[in-house]
Design a protein around this motif. Structure first.
Motif, PDB file in Angstrom:
ATOM      1  N   LEU A  42      32.649 -42.549  36.108  1.00 46.59           N
ATOM      2  CA  LEU A  42      33.861 -41.769  35.852  1.00 46.59           C
ATOM      3  C   LEU A  42      34.104 -40.752  36.961  1.00 46.59           C
ATOM      4  O   LEU A  42      35.230 -40.257  37.114  1.00 46.59           O
ATOM      5  CB  LEU A  42      33.761 -41.056  34.496  1.00 46.59           C
ATOM      6  N   ARG A  47      38.452 -44.331  37.338  1.00 43.50           N
ATOM      7  CA  ARG A  47      38.362 -44.494  35.887  1.00 43.50           C
ATOM      8  C   ARG A  47      38.303 -43.149  35.168  1.00 43.50           C
ATOM      9  O   ARG A  47      38.732 -43.025  34.020  1.00 43.50           O
ATOM     10  CB  ARG A  47      37.143 -45.330  35.520  1.00 43.50           C
ATOM     11  N   TYR A  50      41.249 -41.488  33.239  1.00 43.10           N
ATOM     12  CA  TYR A  50      41.774 -42.003  31.985  1.00 43.10           C
ATOM     13  C   TYR A  50      40.924 -41.676  30.766  1.00 43.10           C
ATOM     14  O   TYR A  50      41.411 -41.784  29.644  1.00 43.10           O
ATOM     15  CB  TYR A  50      41.903 -43.534  32.074  1.00 43.10           C
ATOM     16  N   PHE A  51      39.656 -41.300  30.981  1.00 37.25           N
ATOM     17  CA  PHE A  51      38.747 -41.167  29.841  1.00 37.25           C
ATOM     18  C   PHE A  51      37.907 -39.904  29.949  1.00 37.25           C
ATOM     19  O   PHE A  51      37.475 -39.526  31.030  1.00 37.25           O
ATOM     20  CB  PHE A  51      37.824 -42.397  29.745  1.00 37.25           C
ATOM     21  N   ILE A  54      32.134 -41.743  28.285  1.00 41.83           N
ATOM     22  CA  ILE A  54      31.810 -43.129  28.635  1.00 41.83           C
ATOM     23  C   ILE A  54      32.066 -44.087  27.476  1.00 41.83           C
ATOM     24  O   ILE A  54      32.352 -45.275  27.694  1.00 41.83           O
ATOM     25  CB  ILE A  54      30.351 -43.230  29.141  1.00 41.83           C
ATOM     26  N   GLU A  56      34.639 -44.021  25.388  1.00 47.55           N
ATOM     27  CA  GLU A  56      36.052 -44.391  25.503  1.00 47.55           C
ATOM     28  C   GLU A  56      36.235 -45.418  26.610  1.00 47.55           C
ATOM     29  O   GLU A  56      36.988 -46.387  26.463  1.00 47.55           O
ATOM     30  CB  GLU A  56      36.901 -43.161  25.803  1.00 47.55           C
ATOM     31  N   HIS A  57      35.562 -45.207  27.731  1.00 44.13           N
ATOM     32  CA  HIS A  57      35.610 -46.122  28.872  1.00 44.13           C
ATOM     33  C   HIS A  57      35.146 -47.519  28.468  1.00 44.13           C
ATOM     34  O   HIS A  57      35.807 -48.533  28.747  1.00 44.13           O
ATOM     35  CB  HIS A  57      34.727 -45.557  29.986  1.00 44.13           C
ATOM     36  N   ASP A  58      34.010 -47.584  27.785  1.00 49.13           N
ATOM     37  CA  ASP A  58      33.447 -48.880  27.407  1.00 49.13           C
ATOM     38  C   ASP A  58      34.379 -49.637  26.466  1.00 49.13           C
ATOM     39  O   ASP A  58      34.586 -50.857  26.612  1.00 49.13           O
ATOM     40  CB  ASP A  58      32.083 -48.698  26.744  1.00 49.13           C
ATOM     41  N   TRP A  60      37.609 -49.279  26.219  1.00 49.61           N
ATOM     42  CA  TRP A  60      38.791 -49.678  26.995  1.00 49.61           C
ATOM     43  C   TRP A  60      38.545 -51.027  27.685  1.00 49.61           C
ATOM     44  O   TRP A  60      39.400 -51.926  27.639  1.00 49.61           O
ATOM     45  CB  TRP A  60      39.084 -48.602  28.034  1.00 49.61           C
TER      46      TRP A  60
END
Length: 243
Positions: A42, A47, A50-51, A54, A56-58, A60
């Motif tokens: 991040l 990336r 947007y988040f 982590i 939220e990232h995963d 997504w």
């Protein structure tokens, strides 16, 4: 298993010893460098725009994979899958709906090699490069870009990850060949039809995409989008390289 449309997938790590996977599909998808559970991704890539965390990232990434590949698609992951422990990694991979998942290991996959091989989460796991023939194209895949691969002068493709969309093919003399970064951070380049050195988020911002719209440009790369871009590359004869 995908619908029988007559496009046979052939896979092997040995170009002389291909084996058929008894699978047909309408398209095939490629991705790399998902970096599940990697907090620093991040910071190192766009990336983080947007988040806030982590998880939220995963989620997504899982959502984008399921939206694009669907429950019957075929996808190859070219390394650097997860930084989580094997239990959380397995739980995330199980959320990817298609059972037709293939993996080529990357430099950050070492601690999970045996888990990936024995978990049943993938149809195949390759420790190094893999080869497929799909819809008339010969495709070599590795986590890292290769400077010179078999039959590159005859139009064989080279798909890779690792570089996060920041690799200058021209500087390395590779712009004459059919090579492409299919990593997650390179994926917006396919919307822009620019596979040269790119930090894709910057170009999307310059093109006027909103923050939410930029996030939606990330995802796995389909063969159907790769093929016309590769077709534009005029392969330079091998002997011309040394003139």
């Amino acid at each position: 298993m995908g619908p029988a449309i007559g496009k046979r997938v052939v896979a092997s790590t040995n170009l002389k010893d291909n084996k058929e996977l008894n699978m047909s599909t309408t398209d095939m998808w490629f991705s790399a460098d998902l970096h599940f559970g990697h907090e620093h991704i991040l910071e190192y890539t766009p990336r983080g725009h947007y988040f806030s965390n982590i998880d939220e990232h995963d989620q997504w990434i899982i959502r984008r994979l399921n939206e694009d590949v669907g429950p019957k698609g075929v996808i190859w992951f070219l390394g650097d899958l997860s930084f989580h422990n094997k239990w959380k990694t397995g739980a995330l991979i199980e959320q990817i709906e298609t059972p037709n998942k293939f993996l080529v290991l990357g430099n950050h996959d070492d601690k999970h090699i045996e888990f990936y091989k024995t978990s049943g989460l993938f149809r195949e796991v390759h420790e190094h490069r893999a080869y497929i023939k799909f819809n008339g194209r010969n495709i070599i895949m590795d986590h890292h870009p290769i400077a010179h691969w078999r039959n590159c002068q005859h139009g064989y493709w080279m798909l890779h990850g690792h570089c996060h969309g920041d690799f200058d093919y021209a500087t390395h003399g590779l712009d004459r060949y059919k090579i492409a970064d299919v990593g997650w951070d390179a994926s917006p380049a396919y919307e822009l039809r620019d596979l040269s050195r790119i930090y894709a988020d910057q170009q999307l911002r310059a093109a006027g995409f909103s923050v939410s719209a930029r996030a939606e440009q990330y995802g796995p790369i389909p063969f159907s989008k790769l093929a016309p871009i590769m077709a534009e590359r005029e392969v330079k004869p091998h002997h011309d390289t040394y003139r």
